[in-house]
Design a protein around this motif. Structure first.
Motif, PDB file in Angstrom:
ATOM      1  N   ASN A 127       0.829  -1.213   0.000  1.00  0.00           N
ATOM      2  CA  ASN A 127       0.000   0.000   0.000  1.00  0.00           C
ATOM      3  C   ASN A 127       0.858   1.256   0.000  1.00  0.00           C
ATOM      4  OD1 ASN A 127      -2.382  -1.444  -0.005  1.00  0.00           O
ATOM      5  ND2 ASN A 127      -2.617  -1.369   2.209  1.00  0.00           N
ATOM      6  N   ALA A 128       1.943   1.237   0.767  1.00  0.00           N
ATOM      7  CA  ALA A 128       2.834   2.403   0.825  1.00  0.00           C
ATOM      8  C   ALA A 128       3.499   2.642  -0.522  1.00  0.00           C
ATOM      9  CB  ALA A 128       3.873   2.208   1.928  1.00  0.00           C
ATOM     10  N   VAL A 129       3.993   1.579  -1.139  1.00  0.00           N
ATOM     11  CA  VAL A 129       4.650   1.715  -2.439  1.00  0.00           C
ATOM     12  C   VAL A 129       3.667   2.226  -3.488  1.00  0.00           C
ATOM     13  CG1 VAL A 129       5.728   0.409  -4.311  1.00  0.00           C
ATOM     14  CG2 VAL A 129       6.472   0.055  -1.956  1.00  0.00           C
ATOM     15  N   MET A 130       2.456   1.714  -3.469  1.00  0.00           N
ATOM     16  CA  MET A 130       1.459   2.142  -4.450  1.00  0.00           C
ATOM     17  C   MET A 130       1.120   3.626  -4.276  1.00  0.00           C
ATOM     18  SD  MET A 130      -2.264   0.521  -5.338  1.00  0.00           S
ATOM     19  CE  MET A 130      -1.511  -1.075  -5.579  1.00  0.00           C
ATOM     20  N   ALA A 131       1.023   4.076  -3.046  1.00  0.00           N
ATOM     21  CA  ALA A 131       0.695   5.486  -2.785  1.00  0.00           C
ATOM     22  C   ALA A 131       1.902   6.396  -2.964  1.00  0.00           C
ATOM     23  CB  ALA A 131       0.113   5.635  -1.383  1.00  0.00           C
ATOM     24  N   ASP A 132       3.100   5.828  -2.884  1.00  0.00           N
ATOM     25  CA  ASP A 132       4.366   6.527  -3.118  1.00  0.00           C
ATOM     26  C   ASP A 132       4.486   7.805  -2.274  1.00  0.00           C
ATOM     27  OD1 ASP A 132       6.882   6.806  -4.269  1.00  0.00           O
ATOM     28  OD2 ASP A 132       6.132   7.931  -6.000  1.00  0.00           O
ATOM     29  N   LEU A 133       4.644   8.951  -2.899  1.00  0.00           N
ATOM     30  CA  LEU A 133       4.884  10.190  -2.158  1.00  0.00           C
ATOM     31  C   LEU A 133       3.697  10.630  -1.301  1.00  0.00           C
ATOM     32  CD1 LEU A 133       6.858  12.281  -4.797  1.00  0.00           C
ATOM     33  CD2 LEU A 133       7.750  11.019  -2.824  1.00  0.00           C
ATOM     34  N   GLU A 134       2.541  10.032  -1.521  1.00  0.00           N
ATOM     35  CA  GLU A 134       1.367  10.369  -0.721  1.00  0.00           C
ATOM     36  C   GLU A 134       1.085   9.303   0.334  1.00  0.00           C
ATOM     37  OE1 GLU A 134      -1.419  10.860  -3.880  1.00  0.00           O
ATOM     38  OE2 GLU A 134      -0.491  12.726  -4.529  1.00  0.00           O
ATOM     39  N   SER A 135       1.995   8.353   0.506  1.00  0.00           N
ATOM     40  CA  SER A 135       1.743   7.241   1.428  1.00  0.00           C
ATOM     41  C   SER A 135       1.613   7.680   2.875  1.00  0.00           C
ATOM     42  CB  SER A 135       2.834   6.180   1.303  1.00  0.00           C
ATOM     43  OG  SER A 135       4.077   6.691   1.741  1.00  0.00           O
ATOM     44  N   ASP A 136       2.233   8.796   3.234  1.00  0.00           N
ATOM     45  CA  ASP A 136       2.166   9.239   4.634  1.00  0.00           C
ATOM     46  C   ASP A 136       0.924  10.079   4.932  1.00  0.00           C
ATOM     47  OD1 ASP A 136       2.944  11.474   3.207  1.00  0.00           O
ATOM     48  OD2 ASP A 136       4.607  11.991   4.540  1.00  0.00           O
ATOM     49  N   GLU A 137       0.016  10.199   3.975  1.00  0.00           N
ATOM     50  CA  GLU A 137      -1.170  11.026   4.159  1.00  0.00           C
ATOM     51  C   GLU A 137      -2.358  10.274   4.745  1.00  0.00           C
ATOM     52  OE1 GLU A 137      -1.989  13.117   0.521  1.00  0.00           O
ATOM     53  OE2 GLU A 137       0.044  13.941   0.439  1.00  0.00           O
ATOM     54  N   SER A 138      -2.237   8.955   4.893  1.00  0.00           N
ATOM     55  CA  SER A 138      -3.366   8.161   5.352  1.00  0.00           C
ATOM     56  C   SER A 138      -2.899   6.953   6.149  1.00  0.00           C
ATOM     57  CB  SER A 138      -4.174   7.693   4.133  1.00  0.00           C
ATOM     58  OG  SER A 138      -5.071   6.676   4.482  1.00  0.00           O
ATOM     59  N   PRO A 139      -3.631   6.584   7.200  1.00  0.00           N
ATOM     60  CA  PRO A 139      -3.290   5.365   7.952  1.00  0.00           C
ATOM     61  C   PRO A 139      -3.345   4.103   7.091  1.00  0.00           C
ATOM     62  CG  PRO A 139      -4.927   6.662   9.146  1.00  0.00           C
ATOM     63  CD  PRO A 139      -4.753   7.302   7.801  1.00  0.00           C
ATOM     64  N   GLU A 140      -4.144   4.127   6.021  1.00  0.00           N
ATOM     65  CA  GLU A 140      -4.267   2.955   5.161  1.00  0.00           C
ATOM     66  C   GLU A 140      -3.051   2.752   4.273  1.00  0.00           C
ATOM     67  OE1 GLU A 140      -6.896   5.308   5.288  1.00  0.00           O
ATOM     68  OE2 GLU A 140      -7.876   4.084   6.814  1.00  0.00           O
ATOM     69  N   THR A 141      -2.248   3.807   4.068  1.00  0.00           N
ATOM     70  CA  THR A 141      -1.132   3.699   3.134  1.00  0.00           C
ATOM     71  C   THR A 141       0.234   3.937   3.763  1.00  0.00           C
ATOM     72  OG1 THR A 141      -1.445   6.016   2.480  1.00  0.00           O
ATOM     73  CG2 THR A 141      -2.541   4.320   1.134  1.00  0.00           C
ATOM     74  N   ILE A 142       0.316   4.331   5.012  1.00  0.00           N
ATOM     75  CA  ILE A 142       1.621   4.626   5.612  1.00  0.00           C
ATOM     76  C   ILE A 142       2.407   3.338   5.858  1.00  0.00           C
ATOM     77  CG2 ILE A 142       0.891   4.603   8.046  1.00  0.00           C
ATOM     78  CD1 ILE A 142       2.715   7.180   8.324  1.00  0.00           C
ATOM     79  N   GLU A 143       3.706   3.403   5.609  1.00  0.00           N
ATOM     80  CA  GLU A 143       4.577   2.273   5.923  1.00  0.00           C
ATOM     81  C   GLU A 143       4.716   2.190   7.441  1.00  0.00           C
ATOM     82  OE1 GLU A 143       9.134   0.704   5.099  1.00  0.00           O
ATOM     83  OE2 GLU A 143       8.232   2.126   3.702  1.00  0.00           O
ATOM     84  N   ARG A 144       4.467   0.999   7.982  1.00  0.00           N
ATOM     85  CA  ARG A 144       4.522   0.789   9.438  1.00  0.00           C
ATOM     86  C   ARG A 144       5.706  -0.110   9.781  1.00  0.00           C
ATOM     87  NH1 ARG A 144      -1.120   0.810   8.422  1.00  0.00           N
ATOM     88  NH2 ARG A 144      -1.223  -1.447   8.198  1.00  0.00           N
ATOM     89  N   ILE A 145       6.450   0.318  10.780  1.00  0.00           N
ATOM     90  CA  ILE A 145       7.664  -0.391  11.176  1.00  0.00           C
ATOM     91  C   ILE A 145       7.639  -0.598  12.684  1.00  0.00           C
ATOM     92  CG2 ILE A 145      10.180  -0.278  11.250  1.00  0.00           C
ATOM     93  CD1 ILE A 145       9.787   1.774   8.794  1.00  0.00           C
ATOM     94  N   THR A 146       7.857  -1.833  13.103  1.00  0.00           N
ATOM     95  CA  THR A 146       7.977  -2.158  14.516  1.00  0.00           C
ATOM     96  C   THR A 146       9.420  -2.548  14.772  1.00  0.00           C
ATOM     97  OG1 THR A 146       5.696  -2.944  14.598  1.00  0.00           O
ATOM     98  CG2 THR A 146       7.167  -3.659  16.375  1.00  0.00           C
TER      99      THR A 146
END
Length: 157
Positions: free
Chosen positions: A119-138
Motif C-alpha cells: 500500500n505504501a509503495v502504491m501510494a508513493d509520495l502520498e503514502s504518509d497522508e493516510s493510515p491505510e497507506t503509511i509504511e509501518r515499522i515495529t
C-alpha cells in the motif's frame, strides 16, 4: 514509543547517541536486498518510501516471540549501545533533536518488522497522508550477544 520519522533517502538509522559511525558505504546490493546494514554502533534500515513512516520502538528485556504473519519483511542485527541511549532517526534528521530510547548499555539485538508495504509503495509520495497507506515499522530491541544481519522474512515487491 510511537514515532513518525522522515525516511529521507529511504533510510532510518538507529545508533548509540555517542556514535560517530556512518552507514553510507555499507549499502551493498546484499544490504539493499536485506534492507539493513549494521556496523558496531550504528544500524540503518531501508524503507520502501522516502516520506514519513510510522515507527514503533519497543525496548524489551529478552527476545520477543516471532510472529511473522502480520509483517511483510523482518530483519534483525546487533549494535552496541555503550551509552545506554539509543537514537532512532531519519538519516537526515538533526542528531541532538532526535528521539532517544533508554536501553541497557552494551550489545542489543534489533528486530525490524515492516508492514503495509504494498500500500505504501502504491501510494508513493502520498503514502504518509493516510493510515491505510503509511509504511509501518515495529522495532523490537533487547540485550543479546552480537551476531550479524539475519533476514527472517523477505519481502519481494
Amino acid at each position: 514509543m510511537r514515532l513518525r520519522l522522515f525516511a529521507d533517502y529511504f533510510q532510518i538509522h538507529i545508533l548509540d547517541e555517542l556514535s560517530e559511525g556512518d552507514v553510507a558505504e555499507g549499502w551493498t546490493e546484499k544490504a539493499l536486498a536485506d534492507r539493513m546494514v549494521a556496523f558496531r554502533d550504528i544500524l540503518g534500515f531501508r524503507t520502501e518510501v522516502d516520506v514519513d513512516v510510522q515507527v514503533d520502538v519497543n525496548p524489551l528485556s529478552g527476545p520477543p516471540p516471532l510472529d511473522m504473519a502480520p509483517y511483510d519483511h523482518i530483519v534483525e542485527a546487533s549494535v552496541e549501545i555503550p551509552s545506554g541511549r539509543m537514537v532512532v532517526m531519519g538519516c537526515s534528521d538533526y542528531l541532538p533533536d532526535a528521539p532517544r530510547v533508554e536501553v541497557n548499555p552494551g550489545w542489543v539485538r534489533i528486530r525490524v518488522q515492516k508492514s503495509n508495504l504494498a500500500n505504501a509503495v502504491m501510494a508513493d509520495l502520498e503514502s504518509d497522508e493516510s493510515p491505510e497507506t503509511i509504511e509501518r515499522i515495529t522495532v523490537d530491541v533487547w540485550p543479546e550477544e552480537p551476531s550479524g544481519v539475519r533476514v527472517l522474512k523477505q519481502w519481494n515487491p
